[in-house]
Scaffold this motif. Structure first.
Motif, mmCIF file in Angstrom:
data_model
loop_
_atom_site.group_PDB
_atom_site.id
_atom_site.type_symbol
_atom_site.label_atom_id
_atom_site.label_comp_id
_atom_site.label_asym_id
_atom_site.label_seq_id
_atom_site.Cartn_x
_atom_site.Cartn_y
_atom_site.Cartn_z
ATOM 1 N N GLY A 160 -5.507 -3.243 -34.236
ATOM 2 C CA GLY A 160 -4.216 -2.591 -34.357
ATOM 3 C C GLY A 160 -3.306 -3.389 -35.257
ATOM 4 N N GLU A 169 -0.408 -1.407 -27.878
ATOM 5 C CA GLU A 169 0.604 -1.208 -28.915
ATOM 6 C C GLU A 169 1.812 -0.430 -28.377
ATOM 7 O OE1 GLU A 169 -1.010 0.074 -32.651
ATOM 8 O OE2 GLU A 169 -1.600 -1.993 -33.050
ATOM 9 N N ARG A 170 1.579 0.477 -27.447
ATOM 10 C CA ARG A 170 2.693 1.190 -26.818
ATOM 11 C C ARG A 170 3.567 0.198 -26.027
ATOM 12 N NH1 ARG A 170 0.005 5.242 -25.154
ATOM 13 N NH2 ARG A 170 -0.725 4.274 -23.239
ATOM 14 N N LEU A 189 -6.233 -0.274 -26.931
ATOM 15 C CA LEU A 189 -5.421 -0.547 -28.122
ATOM 16 C C LEU A 189 -4.146 0.283 -28.100
ATOM 17 C CD1 LEU A 189 -4.916 -1.753 -30.919
ATOM 18 C CD2 LEU A 189 -6.353 0.063 -31.862
ATOM 19 N N LYS A 190 -4.271 1.587 -27.810
ATOM 20 C CA LYS A 190 -3.084 2.452 -27.751
ATOM 21 C C LYS A 190 -2.106 1.958 -26.692
ATOM 22 C CE LYS A 190 -5.309 6.681 -29.335
ATOM 23 N NZ LYS A 190 -5.772 8.026 -28.944
ATOM 24 N N ALA A 191 -2.626 1.600 -25.514
ATOM 25 C CA ALA A 191 -1.763 1.126 -24.429
ATOM 26 C C ALA A 191 -1.086 -0.188 -24.814
ATOM 27 C CB ALA A 191 -2.575 0.948 -23.147
ATOM 28 N N HIS A 234 -11.379 -2.900 -31.666
ATOM 29 C CA HIS A 234 -10.444 -1.921 -32.205
ATOM 30 C C HIS A 234 -9.214 -2.692 -32.656
ATOM 31 C CE1 HIS A 234 -12.705 1.610 -30.728
ATOM 32 N NE2 HIS A 234 -13.167 0.711 -29.890
ATOM 33 N N ALA A 285 -10.404 1.996 -27.813
ATOM 34 C CA ALA A 285 -9.295 2.694 -28.466
ATOM 35 C C ALA A 285 -8.157 2.935 -27.477
ATOM 36 C CB ALA A 285 -9.781 4.017 -29.063
ATOM 37 N N GLU A 286 -8.511 3.240 -26.233
ATOM 38 C CA GLU A 286 -7.486 3.492 -25.209
ATOM 39 C C GLU A 286 -6.677 2.226 -24.926
ATOM 40 O OE1 GLU A 286 -10.807 4.172 -24.710
ATOM 41 O OE2 GLU A 286 -10.636 6.288 -25.236
#
Length: 92
Positions: free
Chosen positions: A48, A63-64, A59-61, A46, A56-57
């Motif tokens: 970013g 980038e956050r 990746l979100k964490a 995934h 995906a989870e």
């Protein structure tokens, strides 16, 4: 054979095969070519803006976390500098 022209600075991804790669130059300029290869990654990746993760989870964490560090750096720049010199802060 796929006839696909490429321009300076462009990256081309070839198919996953053991076939030969044929290159032709227009003869207008000297050509420089860099070829890289690697074994396929065993997981779906995934992508970013700043990182690559296996879900995906994650990746979100990731980038956050990068955005949180960015905000913290901006806030530290707004604060007046300390009167004594000390170690550079480490963000985690």
């Amino acid at each position: 054979m796929l006839d696909a022209p490429a321009s300076a600075g462009e990256m081309i991804i070839f198919d996953d095969s053991d076939r030969a790669i044929e290159m032709r130059s227009t003869g207008e300029v000297d050509a420089k070519l860099v070829i890289g290869s690697a074994a396929p990654h065993p997981h779906s990746l995934h992508l970013g803006n700043y990182s690559v993760h296996t879900s995906a989870e994650a990746l979100k964490a990731g980038e956050r976390h990068i955005m949180d560090l960015h905000k913290e750096l901006i806030e530290r720049e707004r604060q007046p500098p300390p009167h004594s010199s000390g170690p550079v802060p480490v963000l985690r």
